[in-house]
Enzyme design. Sequence first.
Site, PDB file in Angstrom:
ATOM      1  CE1 TYR A   1      -3.059  -2.757   0.802  1.00 50.43           C
ATOM      2  CE2 TYR A   1      -4.478  -0.843   1.126  1.00 50.43           C
ATOM      3  CZ  TYR A   1      -4.348  -2.402   0.760  1.00 50.43           C
ATOM      4  OH  TYR A   1      -5.759  -2.896   0.792  1.00 50.43           O
TER       5      TYR A   1
ATOM      6  CE  LYS B   1       2.889 -18.167  -1.326  1.00 54.92           C
ATOM      7  NZ  LYS B   1       1.889 -19.377  -1.470  1.00 54.92           N
TER       8      LYS B   1
ATOM      9  CG  ASP C   1      -1.082 -20.529   0.096  1.00 55.84           C
ATOM     10  OD1 ASP C   1      -0.700 -20.439   1.334  1.00 55.84           O
ATOM     11  OD2 ASP C   1      -0.463 -21.318  -0.731  1.00 55.84           O
TER      12      ASP C   1
ATOM     13  CG  ASP D   1      -7.740  -4.877   1.823  1.00 54.82           C
ATOM     14  OD1 ASP D   1      -8.804  -4.813   2.520  1.00 54.82           O
ATOM     15  OD2 ASP D   1      -7.736  -5.239   0.798  1.00 54.82           O
TER      16      ASP D   1
ATOM     17  CG  ASP E   1     -13.212  -7.533   2.501  1.00 56.85           C
ATOM     18  OD1 ASP E   1     -12.974  -6.765   3.301  1.00 56.85           O
ATOM     19  OD2 ASP E   1     -13.948  -7.215   1.305  1.00 56.85           O
TER      20      ASP E   1
HETATM   21  C1  IPM Z   1     -10.344  -1.654   3.902  1.00 56.49           C
HETATM   22  C2  IPM Z   1     -10.569  -1.181   2.518  1.00 56.49           C
HETATM   23  C3  IPM Z   1      -9.447   0.038   2.003  1.00 56.49           C
HETATM   24  C4  IPM Z   1      -7.969  -0.884   2.285  1.00 56.49           C
HETATM   25  C5  IPM Z   1      -9.511   0.573   0.872  1.00 56.49           C
HETATM   26  C6  IPM Z   1     -10.764   1.424   0.673  1.00 56.49           C
HETATM   27  C7  IPM Z   1      -8.392   1.319   0.558  1.00 56.49           C
HETATM   28  O1  IPM Z   1     -10.651  -1.986   1.298  1.00 56.49           O
HETATM   29  O2  IPM Z   1     -10.257  -0.751   4.832  1.00 56.49           O
HETATM   30  O3  IPM Z   1     -10.255  -2.768   3.884  1.00 56.49           O
HETATM   31  O4  IPM Z   1      -7.865  -1.697   1.450  1.00 56.49           O
HETATM   32  O5  IPM Z   1      -7.377  -0.753   3.343  1.00 56.49           O
HETATM   33 MG    MG Z   2     -10.530  -4.090   2.666  1.00 57.86          MG
END
Ligand code: IPM
Ligand code: MG
Length: 357
Positions: free
Chosen positions: A141, A191, A223, A247, A251
Site C-alpha cells: 500500500y 508467505k 493461502d 485486507d 473480508d
Molecule cells: C479496507 C478497505 C481499504 C483498504 C480501501 C478502501 C483503501 O478495503 O479498509 O479494508 O484496502 O485498506
Molecule cells: Mg478491505
Amino acid sequence: MLLNLTILPGDGIGPEVTEQAVLVLQAVAAAFGHDLKLQHKNIGGAALTASNDPLPPDTIQACLSSSAVLLGAVGSPAFDHYPNHLRPEAGLLRLRRELGAYANLRPAICFPALEDCSPLRSELVRGTDIMIVRELLRGLYFGAPRSITGEPGSRIATNTMTYGEQAIERIARVAFDLALKRRKKVLSVDKANVLECSRLWREVVTRCAKEYPSVQLSHMYVDSAAMSLVQRPKDFDVVLTENMFGDILSDQAGGVVGSLGLLASASIGGAVGVYEPVHGSAPDIAGKGIANPLGAILSAAMLLRHSFQLETEADCIENAVSLTLNQGARTSDIARTGQGQVSTSEMGRRVVAGVRN
Ligand code: IPM
Ligand code: MG
C-alpha cells in the site's frame, strides 16, 4: 468525560450508517453522563467533489485536534478513472498515515442469532471469535517505488512491498498484548516460502513471542490460512498479518460470520484512532436506506473502548446489538428468505432503545 470526535461520513452508504452510529453514541453519552462534541468533515469522493482533494487540510486538522475519528466509508465508481492520488481511497490511506494508525484491529464474531446467516454450516461457524490484527502503514500500500511507466502496449506497473524490523515488531506486540486478554493464541500469516518480507516477518514475530511465554504462536502461509479460515474458523483467535493479506482475510472473515455489514474496525497506535466499518461504500445500495448500520455502530463501541477506555459503555453498545439481533431485527444483508427486513434507521433505532434499557 468529554468525547471530542471528528465524524467523516464519506461516500456511498457511509453517511447513512454513520448517522445511526452517532445516534447510538448520543444515547450512550446521555445514559452515562458524557459530553459528546462532534465535528463533521469531508473525506474521499465527497471531499473530491467539494474541493478536489480526497483529504482536505481542514479535515486532517479536525482529526488531529479531536480525540478519535469515526469514519463511514470511502470509494465511489465516479472516480475510478482518476489518477491514484485523486481517488477517494487515497484520502483514507493518507488519513491512516497522517494519524500514524499502524494497527488495524478487525474482530469477526459470529453472533449466536446469526449462525444461520453464514454460508457455512452452523456447527462450523458457531462460537467463531477472531481478531485480525492487520499492519496498516507498510507493505504494498505504501512501498516505493510505485508507478506505471512506458508506452501504451508495453507499459510496466510497479509496486513495492517493504517491511522493516521495527514496523513488524510494533504490530506483533499489539497482537500479543491482545492475545493475553483473549485465548492466548496468535497465528501469524505470511508467505515466507516466497517473499523476503515474509521471512523477516516470521523471524521478528518469533523473536517477539519469546517475551510472551504464555501466548502460543503459530505460523501459516496465507493461502493455507485462507482455506483453514473457511474450514475451521473457530480455531482462530488472534490473526497477525501484513497490510494486504489482512485486507483480504478480513473480508473473508466477514463472509464466514455472515455479513461484512457486521464488521467493525479500529485503526490505532498513532496520535488519534480511526474507527470505521469494514464494509466500504457499497455504491450499489447507497441511498436506499437498507444498509446494515451494525458495523458502524460496533465501530463506535470500539472507539469508546480503545480511545477512551470506556469499557462499560462499549459493552453496553455491544449488548444492545446482540439484543437487537436476538429480537429478530434484520437488514437485507442478514435476512433469510421469508424473514422481515428492517431499514437502516429502524435497525439504529432498535439499538438506541437497547442502550437506553
Ligand atoms: C479496507 C478497505 C481499504 C483498504 C480501501 C478502501 C483503501 O478495503 O479498509 O479494508 O484496502 O485498506
Ligand atoms: Mg478491505
